[in-house]
Design an enzyme around this catalytic site. Structure first.
Site: not given
Length: 347
Positions: A52, A86, A156, A170, A201, A205, A295-296
């Site tokens: 504002e 405001c 994914a 790897s 993870t 990764d 985890t998910l």
């Protein structure tokens, strides 16, 4: 209706403050005189002016304000924080009408801004595109009303429903989604406040969990590491971004660094709920849960999620680690070249 048109414009410009206004909501404001926009503004970076204020300051001829209407996505504030109220500024400039998308449920406001305006004789209209405004401010309302961040699940999966292979050659990500989907993920990271992953993870990764393929701030990194198995040479410990490690090790005397903080919880109890409490204590507004499956599924099992983004790639693993199960209807489905993005909402 013209009110809808101007609130829609407020929502458009409010997007400019996403990511920088937090923990304040990113509000949009438009000032209209004789069916013409004469001023606009959105919430500045935290500590700066509210929408504002910026809208009023943008009006060249302040004499017009007495005959103008200001449109805002959220009720004008009524309390002194980093900036003055405001609602008082609107009264000072004697605007004749205020059109509000939705009421602020913050106890410091919650109708008080509207009361100030009405007492000054200003016409107030509330609830124009209310659902759209609440959707825009969903992170802000989730923190206020549920005392936890807005939670987005993201993963994914392959065509045959796997999130990762059983074995890998790897310590690098195994890409399931295409380059366009990966860029979209970085756009999502740039919008949200934090990103959370589990121990496996990080081990498998060695992710950076930052924004590389889009402009914007890197999210705060949240790493769950119950037994402190993660070596300190991994990317998440490079201290380039604030990182919070959530562990079950309570007997260790942690030395927190400016960008590396340790928090302890009890892994024998509701882990997701405790994680939410930790994130709330750090004033984190939103978090993307990026995996892995355990985890998910922990957040899904405790029903602590608001939205899920599932990227389905065009690859097949035949076997691997199964993707999480939501048991929810798809809200939206779009194609991203060879991929499909499915969006789920937890109503």
């Amino acid at each position: 209706m013209s009110h809808n048109k101007y609130i829609q414009r407020c929502l458009q410009i409010a997007k400019n403050g996403i990511g920088t206004a937090r923990p304040n909501p990113s509000v949009g404001a438009v000032i209209v005189y004789n069916n013409r926009i004469i001023g606009e503004g959105f919430t500045s970076e935290y500590g700066g002016s509210h929408a504002e204020v910026n809208a009023i300051n943008s009006v060249k001829d302040k004499a017009l304000l007495k005959h103008a209407t200001i449109y805002v996505t959220l009720e004008p504030c009524a309390h002194f924080g980093k900036t003055p109220p405001c609602a008082n500024l609107i009264v000072k400039h004697q605007l004749k009408k205020v059109v509000i998308g939705c009421i602020d449920s913050n106890s410091l406001v919650a109708g008080k801004g509207i009361s100030i305006l009405k007492k000054a004789g200003i016409t107030v209209i509330v609830g124009v595109l209310e659902d759209e405004c609440r959707e825009h401010h969903k992170q802000f309302f989730t923190v206020l009303e549920k005392k936890r961040p807005y939670i987005i699940l993201k993963w994914a999966e392959t065509k045959d429903g796997f999130i990762a292979p059983l074995k890998r050659d790897s310590q690098n990500p195994v890409w399931i989604s295409n380059a366009y989907s990966q860029q979209l993920v970085h756009k999502l990271r740039a919008k949200e406040h934090a990103i959370l992953v589990g121990t496996n993870t990080v081990l498998e990764d060695n992710p950076k969990l930052n924004v590389r393929n889009w402009g914007g701030e890197h999210p705060i990194r949240i790493v769950i590491d119950n037994c402190l198995r993660l070596p300190n040479n991994l990317n998440v410990f490079d201290e380039s971004v604030k990182t919070i490690v959530i562990t079950g090790k309570k007997t260790i005397d942690f030395t927190n660094k400016p960008h590396l903080i340790y928090e302890t919880i009890d892994f024998d109890k509701n882990v997701a709920a405790q994680v939410c409490t930790v994130l709330n204590s750090h004033k984190i507004q939103s978090v993307i849960i990026e995996g892995g499956t355990q985890t998910l599924q922990t957040f899904i099992a405790e029903n602590l999620w608001d939205e899920a983004k599932v990227f389905v790639g065009d690859v097949v693993f035949k076997n691997g680690i199964a993707a999480p199960i939501l048991n929810k209807e798809i809200k939206e489905q779009v194609s991203i070249s060879t991929n499909v993005l499915k969006t789920f909402i937890n109503d």
